[in-house]
Design a protein around this motif. Structure first.
Motif, PDB file in Angstrom:
ATOM      1  N   ILE A 199       0.865  -1.175   0.000  1.00 32.73           N
ATOM      2  CA  ILE A 199       0.000   0.000   0.000  1.00 32.73           C
ATOM      3  C   ILE A 199       0.903   1.227   0.000  1.00 32.73           C
ATOM      4  O   ILE A 199       1.794   1.345   0.846  1.00 32.73           O
ATOM      5  CB  ILE A 199      -0.930   0.039   1.229  1.00 32.73           C
ATOM      6  N   ILE A 200       0.692   2.127  -0.952  1.00 28.08           N
ATOM      7  CA  ILE A 200       1.539   3.312  -1.096  1.00 28.08           C
ATOM      8  C   ILE A 200       0.905   4.498  -0.372  1.00 28.08           C
ATOM      9  O   ILE A 200      -0.272   4.798  -0.564  1.00 28.08           O
ATOM     10  CB  ILE A 200       1.751   3.646  -2.582  1.00 28.08           C
ATOM     11  N   SER A 201       1.691   5.146   0.458  1.00 27.66           N
ATOM     12  CA  SER A 201       1.193   6.327   1.177  1.00 27.66           C
ATOM     13  C   SER A 201       1.604   7.625   0.486  1.00 27.66           C
ATOM     14  O   SER A 201       0.858   8.611   0.513  1.00 27.66           O
ATOM     15  CB  SER A 201       1.708   6.334   2.617  1.00 27.66           C
ATOM     16  N   GLN A 202       2.817   7.636  -0.148  1.00 29.59           N
ATOM     17  CA  GLN A 202       3.292   8.846  -0.820  1.00 29.59           C
ATOM     18  C   GLN A 202       4.051   8.482  -2.087  1.00 29.59           C
ATOM     19  O   GLN A 202       4.748   7.468  -2.142  1.00 29.59           O
ATOM     20  CB  GLN A 202       4.234   9.644   0.098  1.00 29.59           C
ATOM     21  N   THR A 203       3.922   9.331  -3.104  1.00 30.09           N
ATOM     22  CA  THR A 203       4.675   9.169  -4.348  1.00 30.09           C
ATOM     23  C   THR A 203       4.653  10.486  -5.093  1.00 30.09           C
ATOM     24  O   THR A 203       3.767  11.330  -4.870  1.00 30.09           O
ATOM     25  CB  THR A 203       4.087   8.051  -5.227  1.00 30.09           C
ATOM     26  N   ASN A 204       5.622  10.692  -5.967  1.00 34.26           N
ATOM     27  CA  ASN A 204       5.650  11.918  -6.783  1.00 34.26           C
ATOM     28  C   ASN A 204       5.158  11.678  -8.200  1.00 34.26           C
ATOM     29  O   ASN A 204       5.322  12.522  -9.069  1.00 34.26           O
ATOM     30  CB  ASN A 204       7.071  12.496  -6.804  1.00 34.26           C
ATOM     31  N   ASP A 205       4.566  10.506  -8.421  1.00 28.40           N
ATOM     32  CA  ASP A 205       4.017  10.193  -9.748  1.00 28.40           C
ATOM     33  C   ASP A 205       2.565   9.784  -9.590  1.00 28.40           C
ATOM     34  O   ASP A 205       2.247   8.745  -9.015  1.00 28.40           O
ATOM     35  CB  ASP A 205       4.827   9.043 -10.377  1.00 28.40           C
ATOM     36  N   GLU A 206       1.682  10.602 -10.125  1.00 28.43           N
ATOM     37  CA  GLU A 206       0.246  10.337  -9.953  1.00 28.43           C
ATOM     38  C   GLU A 206      -0.236   9.132 -10.756  1.00 28.43           C
ATOM     39  O   GLU A 206      -1.331   8.623 -10.516  1.00 28.43           O
ATOM     40  CB  GLU A 206      -0.554  11.584 -10.390  1.00 28.43           C
ATOM     41  N   ASN A 207       0.585   8.645 -11.691  1.00 30.77           N
ATOM     42  CA  ASN A 207       0.187   7.496 -12.506  1.00 30.77           C
ATOM     43  C   ASN A 207       0.461   6.155 -11.825  1.00 30.77           C
ATOM     44  O   ASN A 207       0.043   5.107 -12.308  1.00 30.77           O
ATOM     45  CB  ASN A 207       0.913   7.532 -13.851  1.00 30.77           C
ATOM     46  N   ILE A 208       1.178   6.189 -10.720  1.00 33.41           N
ATOM     47  CA  ILE A 208       1.520   4.958 -10.014  1.00 33.41           C
ATOM     48  C   ILE A 208       0.330   4.447  -9.218  1.00 33.41           C
ATOM     49  O   ILE A 208      -0.382   5.224  -8.556  1.00 33.41           O
ATOM     50  CB  ILE A 208       2.717   5.186  -9.083  1.00 33.41           C
ATOM     51  N   LYS A 209       0.102   3.137  -9.275  1.00 40.06           N
ATOM     52  CA  LYS A 209      -1.007   2.526  -8.552  1.00 40.06           C
ATOM     53  C   LYS A 209      -0.741   2.591  -7.051  1.00 40.06           C
ATOM     54  O   LYS A 209       0.321   2.197  -6.585  1.00 40.06           O
ATOM     55  CB  LYS A 209      -1.209   1.070  -8.985  1.00 40.06           C
ATOM     56  N   LYS A 210      -1.719   3.073  -6.283  1.00 41.87           N
ATOM     57  CA  LYS A 210      -1.529   3.235  -4.840  1.00 41.87           C
ATOM     58  C   LYS A 210      -1.607   1.897  -4.086  1.00 41.87           C
ATOM     59  O   LYS A 210      -1.051   1.758  -2.997  1.00 41.87           O
ATOM     60  CB  LYS A 210      -2.593   4.203  -4.270  1.00 41.87           C
TER      61      LYS A 210
END
Length: 314
Positions: free
Chosen positions: A301-312
């Motif tokens: 489960i992703i909480s933060q990323t700088n790419d909005e295309n990445i699956k959370k």
């Protein structure tokens, strides 16, 4: 053409900036476009802060931060699932995987009929003797008992073509053992040997106990031999017990001595009990793996990323 580098990080605040500087030097000499996917596996130090800082300097840097520590296997899977390159590599941030090998690995894929170039250590210099012994035994066992082809000394550091990466992602099992997956899916692999490097800073996150559990998971995930052994143990012990029962009966008929031999009988009972518990434990391991697979929980489960295309969630 594009090359993607997947870099799992867990409390690598002391190494990640140094790794970034070294790998950028190498990537700048490669003719392809590139992206760096840093996977922050729930670090509790300043790893994520550093990743955010370097991502502002370079638009080719992407970071993914998990909501908690899901483990290196989940981090690698997240990277494989979100990498967009025609060539995809996975490597550690502690510099034990030399970035200087990347141009040679890329050249081998370009000029030969290989689907991946994988690395292996030529020696275990600097590693404790006991740890080295169990590591070698593990490779012998898993290659003997399973369909996975794993080379002794194999590292996770490898460069793969897109087709092989897609095959790895398609293996969506929850209980992941990437070394086994790489071997099981096949494809032509060139093994590139190199001298083992020490960490540039920090401490290894892999204790002996963690490595032992990881090895057990690998054997169970890619082999049914432990289950077969449990079955054979049951058959053998049943035959032995029947023979002992016949001995006791004839001894009673011929000598009428029901008391003599009770120590050996107790030892035998304890031995059988131990074998039974061992077999139940083996079956329990397979049952627990089956249970975790049927729950179909996400790998991460992703909480933060700088790419909005990445699956959370993946």
């Amino acid at each position: 053409m594009k090359i993607s580098l997947i870099v799992p990080c867990f409390n690598e605040g002391k190494t990640v900036a140094l790794f970034y500087k070294e790998v950028i030097k190498v990537l700048s000499k490669i003719k392809y476009d590139y992206e760096l996917l840093f996977i922050d596996d729930g670090s509790t130090d300043n790893t994520l802060k550093i990743l955010k800082e370097i991502s502002k300097e370079n638009k080719n840097i992407k970071y993914i931060s998990f909501s908690r520590n899901f483990g290196k296997e989940a981090a690698m899977y997240a990277g494989f699932s979100n990498a967009s390159g025609d060539f995809v590599a996975v490597m550690d941030a502690d510099m034990q995987d030399p970035p200087s090998l990347l141009p040679d690995m890329l050249e081998l894929l370009e000029n030969n009929d290989y689907d991946s170039v994988a690395t292996r250590r030529v020696s275990r210099k600097g590693e404790p003797v006991i740890r080295s012994f169990f590591a070698r035994m593990f490779y012998k066992l898993i290659n003997r008992f399973s369909d996975a082809d794993i080379v002794d000394g194999a590292r996770d550091f490898r460069l793969m073509k897109r087709e092989m990466v897609d095959a790895v992602v398609a293996m969506g099992e929850a209980n992941r053992f990437s070394k086994g997956i790489f071997g099981w899916i096949g494809f032509k692999t060139y093994w590139l040997s190199y001298e083992n490097n020490e960490r540039i800073a920090g401490e290894t996150k892999w204790s002996f106990w963690k490595l032992f559990k990881y090895a057990i998971d690998g054997i169970i995930n890619f082999s049914q031999v432990p289950l077969n052994l449990a079955s054979w143990f049951g058959i053998i012990m049943t035959v032995i017990s029947f023979l002992v029962m016949l001995v006791i009966i004839f001894k009673k008929i011929l000598f009428g001595d029901p008391v003599a031999g009770w120590p050996s009988t107790i030892c035998f009972i304890l031995f059988i009990g131990g074998i039974q518990l061992f077999c139940i434990g083996v079956m329990g391991q397979y049952l627990s793996k089956t249970y975790s697979e049927t729950k179909r929980r996400p790998h991460y489960i992703i909480s933060q990323t700088n790419d909005e295309n990445i699956k959370k969630i993946g």
